[in-house]
Design a protein around this motif. Structure first.
Motif, mmCIF file in Angstrom:
data_model
loop_
_atom_site.group_PDB
_atom_site.id
_atom_site.type_symbol
_atom_site.label_atom_id
_atom_site.label_comp_id
_atom_site.label_asym_id
_atom_site.label_seq_id
_atom_site.Cartn_x
_atom_site.Cartn_y
_atom_site.Cartn_z
ATOM 1 N N ALA A 1 4.865 -7.603 0.900
ATOM 2 C CA ALA A 1 5.721 -8.729 1.287
ATOM 3 C C ALA A 1 5.225 -10.026 0.644
ATOM 4 O O ALA A 1 6.025 -10.870 0.247
ATOM 5 N N VAL A 2 3.908 -10.179 0.549
ATOM 6 C CA VAL A 2 3.350 -11.361 -0.107
ATOM 7 C C VAL A 2 3.672 -11.344 -1.598
ATOM 8 O O VAL A 2 4.126 -12.335 -2.173
ATOM 9 N N LEU A 3 3.447 -10.209 -2.232
ATOM 10 C CA LEU A 3 3.639 -10.104 -3.674
ATOM 11 C C LEU A 3 5.106 -10.176 -4.072
ATOM 12 O O LEU A 3 5.420 -10.482 -5.221
ATOM 13 N N ALA A 4 6.002 -9.908 -3.131
ATOM 14 C CA ALA A 4 7.438 -9.995 -3.429
ATOM 15 C C ALA A 4 7.919 -11.438 -3.508
ATOM 16 O O ALA A 4 9.004 -11.699 -4.036
ATOM 17 N N GLN A 5 7.129 -12.359 -2.996
ATOM 18 C CA GLN A 5 7.510 -13.769 -3.029
ATOM 19 C C GLN A 5 7.139 -14.395 -4.369
ATOM 20 O O GLN A 5 6.145 -14.035 -4.999
ATOM 21 N N ASP A 6 7.949 -15.349 -4.785
ATOM 22 C CA ASP A 6 7.650 -16.054 -6.022
ATOM 23 C C ASP A 6 6.389 -16.894 -5.853
ATOM 24 O O ASP A 6 6.175 -17.515 -4.809
ATOM 25 N N PHE A 7 5.559 -16.906 -6.872
ATOM 26 C CA PHE A 7 4.356 -17.740 -6.871
ATOM 27 C C PHE A 7 4.172 -18.303 -8.271
ATOM 28 O O PHE A 7 4.073 -17.547 -9.243
ATOM 29 N N ALA A 8 4.144 -19.615 -8.387
ATOM 30 C CA ALA A 8 4.031 -20.281 -9.687
ATOM 31 C C ALA A 8 2.569 -20.353 -10.110
ATOM 32 O O ALA A 8 1.953 -21.417 -10.107
ATOM 33 N N GLY A 9 2.010 -19.216 -10.426
ATOM 34 C CA GLY A 9 0.612 -19.175 -10.837
ATOM 35 C C GLY A 9 0.162 -17.738 -11.036
ATOM 36 O O GLY A 9 0.980 -16.820 -11.133
ATOM 37 N N GLU A 10 -1.149 -17.535 -11.083
ATOM 38 C CA GLU A 10 -1.719 -16.212 -11.283
ATOM 39 C C GLU A 10 -2.205 -15.635 -9.957
ATOM 40 O O GLU A 10 -2.531 -16.370 -9.030
ATOM 41 N N ARG A 11 -2.271 -14.307 -9.911
ATOM 42 C CA ARG A 11 -2.787 -13.620 -8.736
ATOM 43 C C ARG A 11 -4.017 -12.808 -9.141
ATOM 44 O O ARG A 11 -3.947 -11.999 -10.070
ATOM 45 N N TRP A 12 -5.127 -13.043 -8.430
ATOM 46 C CA TRP A 12 -6.381 -12.368 -8.732
ATOM 47 C C TRP A 12 -6.797 -11.515 -7.543
ATOM 48 O O TRP A 12 -6.740 -11.966 -6.393
ATOM 49 N N ALA B 1 -2.206 -22.763 -10.932
ATOM 50 C CA ALA B 1 -2.614 -22.332 -9.602
ATOM 51 C C ALA B 1 -2.994 -20.857 -9.609
ATOM 52 O O ALA B 1 -2.543 -20.080 -10.451
ATOM 53 N N VAL B 2 -3.852 -20.478 -8.653
ATOM 54 C CA VAL B 2 -4.276 -19.083 -8.570
ATOM 55 C C VAL B 2 -4.297 -18.649 -7.111
ATOM 56 O O VAL B 2 -4.676 -19.398 -6.220
ATOM 57 N N GLN B 3 -3.863 -17.419 -6.887
ATOM 58 C CA GLN B 3 -3.841 -16.810 -5.561
ATOM 59 C C GLN B 3 -4.907 -15.713 -5.540
ATOM 60 O O GLN B 3 -4.897 -14.824 -6.388
ATOM 61 N N ILE B 4 -5.857 -15.795 -4.590
ATOM 62 C CA ILE B 4 -6.925 -14.808 -4.480
ATOM 63 C C ILE B 4 -6.579 -13.836 -3.362
ATOM 64 O O ILE B 4 -6.328 -14.250 -2.226
#
Length: 241
Positions: A157-168, A187-190
């Protein structure tokens, strides 16, 4: 340190500001402040106002004397996705993430999370964590409190949302050492798993979503340590440390 109060309202340099009841109670009963004492007020929009207290009966007002446009968030925008952890571990994570200057924490009900939160119970816990974040901002000098988002039902559900950055994703087995990783571009999402870590299905979902796998050495960190450790290291490499 000058007492600091978070008041998410309109603040103006040339207009006295009456502290809301909760902040006024804290100023009077907890901090034992007196008329003429200096305080700082901020509303989360950036900058802060410095002033002195005026006390009339039960009302406490602040006469502002100066505005400082200071920004204490680090230049690297970090968002933490934290698998729900048991006990008071989530309080600890939120508090320390706020002190480090992170932008947000997204609690997620991972497959291996021991703590289960739904409905009204989840909403109340998020409200509590937001107050923890506000207190951390008041204490550490940050003028934009960390935002605690609603509890998400799954990592997907989190990953299905748009995020203007990278995911680590922190992965001690297959991740690239943080010191050898390229700096995030924006921006980065940990993504940090709960006590039992992410499940194989969750790891596969993260991989399919294009998450970058990184590691902090060969050791396995506790869930309440991992996100704070990697955020601190990133701030040392690419932030304002």
């Amino acid at each position: 340190m000058t007492p600091r109060f978070y008041c998410p309202q309109t603040l103006q340099l040339d207009s006295p500001f009456v502290l809301p009841a909760e902040q006024a109670h804290h100023a009077r009963q907890v901090l034992r402040l007196q008329a003429g004492d200096e305080v700082v007020v901020f509303n989360g929009e950036g900058g802060e106002y410095r002033g002195r207290l005026n006390i009339e009966g039960r009302e406490i007002a602040v006469s502002f004397t100066a505005y400082d446009a200071v920004e204490r968030r680090p230049p690297l925008e970090i968002h933490l996705v934290q698998g729900l952890a048991s006990g008071d571990k989530m309080d600890w994570v939120v508090q320390k993430a706020g002190e480090l200057g992170l932008s947000s924490v997204t609690p997620v009900a991972a497959e291996r999370s021991v703590l289960k939160l739904v409905g009204e119970r989840a909403d109340k816990r998020v409200q509590h964590w937001q107050q923890v974040a506000v207190a951390a901002a008041e204490q550490c000098g940050c003028n934009r409190p960390l935002q605690v988002l609603s509890v998400h039902k799954s990592l997907a559900a989190v990953l299905a949302q748009d995020f203007a950055g990278e995911r680590w994703l922190l992965d001690p087995d297959e991740g690239v050492a943080l010191s050898r990783s390229e700096a995030p571009r924006g921006a980065v999402q940990i993504l940090i798993g709960p006590e039992g870590g992410w499940s194989p299905a969750e790891l596969a979902t993260a991989h399919a979503a294009g998450c970058r796998r990184v590691q902090m050495g060969p050791r396995v960190l506790r869930t309440e340590t991992a996100g704070l450790a990697v955020a601190s290291a990133m701030l040392a490499l690419w932030g304002d440390y």
